[in-house]
Design a protein around this motif. Structure first.
Motif, PDB file in Angstrom:
ATOM      1  N   ALA A   1     109.881 -35.071  15.140  1.00 48.01           N
ATOM      2  CA  ALA A   1     110.299 -35.991  16.202  1.00 48.01           C
ATOM      3  C   ALA A   1     109.916 -37.427  15.851  1.00 48.01           C
ATOM      4  N   ALA A   2     108.721 -37.607  15.296  1.00 47.50           N
ATOM      5  CA  ALA A   2     108.287 -38.955  14.912  1.00 47.50           C
ATOM      6  C   ALA A   2     109.164 -39.521  13.795  1.00 47.50           C
ATOM      7  N   ALA A   3     109.484 -38.691  12.808  1.00 49.41           N
ATOM      8  CA  ALA A   3     110.337 -39.155  11.704  1.00 49.41           C
ATOM      9  C   ALA A   3     111.717 -39.553  12.222  1.00 49.41           C
ATOM     10  N   THR A   4     112.273 -38.746  13.108  1.00 47.17           N
ATOM     11  CA  THR A   4     113.607 -39.026  13.644  1.00 47.17           C
ATOM     12  C   THR A   4     113.608 -40.302  14.489  1.00 47.17           C
ATOM     13  N   ALA A   5     112.694 -40.382  15.434  1.00 43.23           N
ATOM     14  CA  ALA A   5     112.672 -41.539  16.340  1.00 43.23           C
ATOM     15  C   ALA A   5     112.399 -42.845  15.585  1.00 43.23           C
ATOM     16  N   SER A   6     111.443 -42.816  14.683  1.00 42.12           N
ATOM     17  CA  SER A   6     111.111 -44.054  13.982  1.00 42.12           C
ATOM     18  C   SER A   6     112.208 -44.467  13.009  1.00 42.12           C
ATOM     19  N   SER A   7     112.922 -43.491  12.444  1.00 39.60           N
ATOM     20  CA  SER A   7     114.012 -43.863  11.528  1.00 39.60           C
ATOM     21  C   SER A   7     115.134 -44.576  12.273  1.00 39.60           C
ATOM     22  N   TRP A   8     115.428 -44.162  13.491  1.00 43.75           N
ATOM     23  CA  TRP A   8     116.476 -44.831  14.274  1.00 43.75           C
ATOM     24  C   TRP A   8     116.023 -46.211  14.718  1.00 43.75           C
ATOM     25  N   THR A   9     114.719 -46.419  14.840  1.00 38.77           N
ATOM     26  CA  THR A   9     114.194 -47.732  15.214  1.00 38.77           C
ATOM     27  C   THR A   9     114.260 -48.709  14.050  1.00 38.77           C
ATOM     28  N   LEU A  10     114.002 -48.211  12.847  1.00 38.16           N
ATOM     29  CA  LEU A  10     113.845 -49.090  11.681  1.00 38.16           C
ATOM     30  C   LEU A  10     115.073 -49.253  10.805  1.00 38.16           C
ATOM     31  N   LEU A  11     115.849 -48.215  10.659  1.00 42.97           N
ATOM     32  CA  LEU A  11     116.847 -48.155   9.595  1.00 42.97           C
ATOM     33  C   LEU A  11     118.270 -48.318  10.104  1.00 42.97           C
ATOM     34  N   PRO A  12     119.181 -48.654   9.198  1.00 47.16           N
ATOM     35  CA  PRO A  12     120.605 -48.647   9.566  1.00 47.16           C
ATOM     36  C   PRO A  12     121.058 -47.224   9.904  1.00 47.16           C
ATOM     37  N   THR A  13     122.256 -47.125  10.410  1.00 52.24           N
ATOM     38  CA  THR A  13     122.752 -45.850  10.924  1.00 52.24           C
ATOM     39  C   THR A  13     122.792 -44.745   9.880  1.00 52.24           C
ATOM     40  N   TRP A  14     123.328 -45.008   8.683  1.00 51.25           N
ATOM     41  CA  TRP A  14     123.511 -43.901   7.744  1.00 51.25           C
ATOM     42  C   TRP A  14     122.189 -43.303   7.261  1.00 51.25           C
ATOM     43  N   PRO A  15     121.131 -44.083   6.926  1.00 55.28           N
ATOM     44  CA  PRO A  15     119.890 -43.416   6.538  1.00 55.28           C
ATOM     45  C   PRO A  15     119.198 -42.739   7.723  1.00 55.28           C
ATOM     46  N   ALA A  16     119.304 -43.336   8.908  1.00 53.90           N
ATOM     47  CA  ALA A  16     118.724 -42.696  10.091  1.00 53.90           C
ATOM     48  C   ALA A  16     119.426 -41.375  10.382  1.00 53.90           C
ATOM     49  N   ALA A  17     120.739 -41.339  10.203  1.00 54.56           N
ATOM     50  CA  ALA A  17     121.483 -40.090  10.406  1.00 54.56           C
ATOM     51  C   ALA A  17     121.092 -39.047   9.360  1.00 54.56           C
ATOM     52  N   ALA A  18     120.869 -39.484   8.117  1.00 52.58           N
ATOM     53  CA  ALA A  18     120.448 -38.549   7.064  1.00 52.58           C
ATOM     54  C   ALA A  18     119.066 -37.974   7.369  1.00 52.58           C
ATOM     55  N   ILE A  19     118.154 -38.808   7.842  1.00 54.28           N
ATOM     56  CA  ILE A  19     116.815 -38.323   8.199  1.00 54.28           C
ATOM     57  C   ILE A  19     116.893 -37.392   9.395  1.00 54.28           C
ATOM     58  N   THR A  20     117.728 -37.713  10.353  1.00 52.19           N
ATOM     59  CA  THR A  20     117.923 -36.827  11.503  1.00 52.19           C
ATOM     60  C   THR A  20     118.472 -35.481  11.054  1.00 52.19           C
ATOM     61  N   ALA A  21     119.435 -35.489  10.144  1.00 58.99           N
ATOM     62  CA  ALA A  21     119.980 -34.231   9.620  1.00 58.99           C
ATOM     63  C   ALA A  21     118.895 -33.420   8.911  1.00 58.99           C
ATOM     64  N   LEU A  22     118.066 -34.096   8.126  1.00 57.50           N
ATOM     65  CA  LEU A  22     116.945 -33.418   7.468  1.00 57.50           C
ATOM     66  C   LEU A  22     116.023 -32.788   8.502  1.00 57.50           C
ATOM     67  N   CYS A  23     115.658 -33.549   9.521  1.00 57.82           N
ATOM     68  CA  CYS A  23     114.736 -33.057  10.537  1.00 57.82           C
ATOM     69  C   CYS A  23     115.333 -31.939  11.392  1.00 57.82           C
ATOM     70  N   LEU A  24     116.645 -31.924  11.542  1.00 59.06           N
ATOM     71  CA  LEU A  24     117.298 -30.823  12.258  1.00 59.06           C
ATOM     72  C   LEU A  24     117.449 -29.589  11.381  1.00 59.06           C
ATOM     73  N   THR A  25     117.502 -29.781  10.079  1.00 58.21           N
ATOM     74  CA  THR A  25     117.644 -28.671   9.142  1.00 58.21           C
ATOM     75  C   THR A  25     116.338 -27.898   8.972  1.00 58.21           C
ATOM     76  N   ILE A  26     115.239 -28.594   9.019  1.00 62.12           N
ATOM     77  CA  ILE A  26     113.946 -27.959   8.745  1.00 62.12           C
ATOM     78  C   ILE A  26     113.642 -26.793   9.687  1.00 62.12           C
ATOM     79  N   PRO A  27     113.812 -26.905  11.001  1.00 62.67           N
ATOM     80  CA  PRO A  27     113.545 -25.721  11.836  1.00 62.67           C
ATOM     81  C   PRO A  27     114.440 -24.527  11.493  1.00 62.67           C
ATOM     82  N   LEU A  28     115.638 -24.790  11.004  1.00 61.09           N
ATOM     83  CA  LEU A  28     116.532 -23.687  10.626  1.00 61.09           C
ATOM     84  C   LEU A  28     116.089 -23.032   9.323  1.00 61.09           C
ATOM     85  N   THR A  29     115.706 -23.847   8.345  1.00 64.88           N
ATOM     86  CA  THR A  29     115.315 -23.292   7.044  1.00 64.88           C
ATOM     87  C   THR A  29     113.896 -22.747   7.055  1.00 64.88           C
ATOM     88  N   ASP A  30     113.090 -23.193   7.988  1.00 68.39           N
ATOM     89  CA  ASP A  30     111.685 -22.787   8.042  1.00 68.39           C
ATOM     90  C   ASP A  30     111.471 -21.512   8.857  1.00 68.39           C
TER      91      ASP A  30
END
Length: 121
Positions: A76-105
């Motif tokens: 949650a911290a990685a997702t929220a802070s990425s949307w605060t700091l970064l442009p849309t495409w890297p924030a979306a990539a980090i959000t996708a990563l953070c949404l993938t982890i609960p599925l793969t884990d």
């Protein structure tokens, strides 16, 4: 997906949380930024489920559900802070990563929730 790959993805998200969260909070409150670092790094260092870490157990054993909640806090911290700091495409990539982890884990999460707690010291 191997355990090493899942662990590497989880570590990448944790690293993003450790760097981006204090960076995003610093302009508002340096004390809050330092507190976020202590929270995001300190809690998982002090509290973990026995047998979950390859490098050894933490000083304070906790049930698997607590370890899972700490991972979700990092995501949650990685997702929220990425949307605060970064442009849309890297924030979306980090959000996708953070949404993938609960599925793969899932195998780790299942192990954490079904392994009986270790006896206390």
């Amino acid at each position: 997906m191997t355990d090493n790959t899942r662990g590497a993805l989880r570590f990448l998200a944790e690293l993003i949380a450790w760097v981006a969260t204090p960076w995003a909070l610093w302009p508002h409150s340096p004390a809050l930024a330092i507190g976020a670092v202590l929270l995001l790094i300190g809690l998982p260092t002090l509290f973990s489920t026995p047998g979950d870490r390859p490098g050894g157990d933490s000083p304070f054993p906790v049930p698997g559900a607590v370890t899972i909640l700490l991972v979700l806090l990092q995501l949650a911290a990685a997702t929220a802070s990425s949307w605060t700091l970064l442009p849309t495409w890297p924030a979306a990539a980090i959000t996708a990563l953070c949404l993938t982890i609960p599925l793969t884990d899932h195998p780790r999460r299942h192990r954490l929730l079904t392994t009986p707690p270790a006896p206390t010291r």
